[in-house]
Each structure stands twice: as structure tokens, then as C-alpha cells.
Design a protein around this motif. Structure first.
Motif, short mmCIF file in Angstrom:
data_model
loop_
_atom_site.label_atom_id
_atom_site.label_comp_id
_atom_site.label_asym_id
_atom_site.label_seq_id
_atom_site.Cartn_x
_atom_site.Cartn_y
_atom_site.Cartn_z
N ALA A 71 11.01 22.72 -0.59
CA ALA A 71 10.78 21.47 0.13
C ALA A 71 10.27 20.40 -0.83
O ALA A 71 9.70 20.71 -1.87
N LEU A 72 10.50 19.17 -0.44
CA LEU A 72 10.02 18.01 -1.18
C LEU A 72 9.26 17.11 -0.22
O LEU A 72 9.67 16.96 0.93
N PHE A 73 8.16 16.57 -0.69
CA PHE A 73 7.44 15.54 0.06
C PHE A 73 7.13 14.43 -0.92
O PHE A 73 6.69 14.68 -2.03
N GLY A 74 7.39 13.19 -0.52
CA GLY A 74 7.13 12.08 -1.41
C GLY A 74 6.84 10.79 -0.68
O GLY A 74 7.10 10.66 0.52
N PHE A 75 6.28 9.86 -1.43
CA PHE A 75 5.99 8.51 -0.96
C PHE A 75 6.57 7.56 -1.99
O PHE A 75 6.39 7.77 -3.19
N SER A 76 7.23 6.50 -1.54
CA SER A 76 7.73 5.51 -2.49
C SER A 76 7.46 4.11 -1.97
O SER A 76 7.53 3.84 -0.78
N CYS A 77 7.14 3.24 -2.92
CA CYS A 77 6.89 1.83 -2.61
C CYS A 77 7.92 1.05 -3.43
O CYS A 77 7.61 0.50 -4.48
N ASP A 122 7.46 4.25 1.92
CA ASP A 122 8.37 5.09 2.69
C ASP A 122 7.99 6.55 2.44
O ASP A 122 7.63 6.92 1.32
N VAL A 123 8.08 7.35 3.48
CA VAL A 123 7.76 8.78 3.41
C VAL A 123 9.07 9.55 3.33
O VAL A 123 9.99 9.31 4.11
N TRP A 124 9.16 10.47 2.37
CA TRP A 124 10.35 11.31 2.16
C TRP A 124 9.97 12.77 2.40
O TRP A 124 8.94 13.23 1.92
N MET A 125 10.84 13.50 3.09
CA MET A 125 10.59 14.92 3.28
C MET A 125 11.90 15.60 3.68
O MET A 125 12.60 15.13 4.56
N TRP A 126 12.19 16.68 2.98
CA TRP A 126 13.29 17.54 3.39
C TRP A 126 13.16 18.87 2.70
O TRP A 126 12.34 19.03 1.79
N GLN A 151 5.56 4.54 6.34
CA GLN A 151 6.57 4.57 7.40
C GLN A 151 7.61 5.63 7.11
O GLN A 151 7.88 5.97 5.97
N ALA A 152 8.17 6.16 8.20
CA ALA A 152 9.22 7.17 8.09
C ALA A 152 10.29 6.88 9.12
O ALA A 152 9.99 6.67 10.29
#
Length: 176
Positions: A65-71, A79-83, A116-117
Motif C-alpha cells: 500500500a501507498l499513502f501520501g500527501f501532495s501540495c 491532496d491525499v493519495w492512497m491505494w 482533501q481526497a
């Protein structure tokens, strides 16, 4: 079963993208301009490495799994990333602890205004996790996906619905 969190690397993001769960694939590629796995992995790695922060969870030595935040689109808005892969559920708890700490840092230290997601309206499994982390459904994005599907926008606003992301001692102090 051993779960380890590690820094972002292109090989792991490629593996995660190629082996993505069906619901995640439908959601992510539904709003991405193309459906090319390795190009997507490269683009996301660039975004997260240069405009954010992220972790990869490995289960028994494999990326799960990946979890991330990007501006990368608006200042002070992340933005919140997850998959993940089929082993996503085995990796989620260490990732969520990391997420809580990082989200707290982004909101309190970096003074971001918002996290935000965007999530496909029918991806109910993702919605449960987002809500469990304190995300509030803000609006329905009608016909947002390239196939005409609807998406939901979830938000965490600094100082409003971010208490779940903060350490418990901070929450207790605020309630006193």
C-alpha cells in the motif's frame, strides 16, 4: 506477517500500480488523463517526491500500500493519495498511524488550510477508511470521472474537523 513502512521509490510504486486492487484502479484511473500503469507510477512518484510526502507499506517484503500527501495544485491545500494491492488490509494500520502524524504536522506545523481526497462515489470501502480518519464528505462531483462517474470530495479543514488527526493529549487539552 511483518509490515514495514519505507520511503517512496519508483520500483515499489510501479509494483503497487501494476498490482492495484480493482476498486482503486477504477477510482484512480477514472480521473487520471491516461491508463498507462508505468507512466502513472512515474508521475505519482515525481509528484510525491517533489511536492509532498509518502510512505510505502511492505507486507512480508512486498509493497502492499501507498499513502501520501501532495501540495502540487494549490498552496496550503494537500491532496491525499492512497491505494494498494490485495494485501492492503494487512498494511493499513501502520500506514494510518503514519498518516495521522503527517496530517497533524501538515496542518499544525506547515499551517496548511486543507487536506482533501476525491473518491469515486461507488468506492464504499475507501469511504469507510476516509471517514474513520475524520474526513467529512463535502460535495458530490457529478460526472467528474472520464467515464461520466460521480466522485465524492472529502475534506479535513485546519481547526474544524482535524481533531482525529491530532495526538490525544492535544485533543484532551482543547476539551478542558
Amino acid at each position: 506477517m511483518t509490515t514495514v513502512l519505507a520511503d517512496l521509490n519508483l520500483f515499489a510504486v510501479e509494483y503497487l500500480t501494476i498490482n492495484m486492487r480493482d476498486g482503486d484502479r477504477e477510482e484512480i484511473f477514472g480521473i487520471w488523463p491516461h491508463d498507462i500503469d508505468l507512466q502513472f507510477a512515474s508521475e505519482v512518484t515525481h509528484i510525491l517526491r517533489n511536492h509532498g510526502r509518502s510512505k510505502i507499506a511492505y507486507v512480508n517484503g512486498r509493497p502492499a500500500a501507498l499513502f501520501g500527501f501532495s501540495c502540487h495544485t494549490k498552496p496550503k491545500v494537500y491532496d491525499v493519495w492512497m491505494w494498494g494491492t490485495k494485501d492492503f488490509d494487512k498494511a493499513i494500520f501502520p500506514l494510518m498511524r503514519w498518516c495521522r502524524n503527517e496530517a497533524n504536522d501538515i496542518l499544525s506545523i506547515e499551517k496548511a488550510h486543507r487536506l482533501q481526497a476525491q473518491s469515486r462515489a461507488d468506492h464504499t470501502e475507501a469511504h469507510k477508511l476516509i471517514r474513520a480518519m475524520g474526513g467529512i464528505e463535502e460535495c458530490r462531483l457529478e460526472k467528474w470521472g472520464k467515464d461520466g462517474s460521480d466522485y465524492l470530495m472529502f475534506k479535513w479543514i485546519n481547526g474544524k474537523n482535524d481533531a482525529i488527526l491530532r495526538p490525544h493529549y492535544v485533543q484532551q487539552k482543547e476539551q478542558a
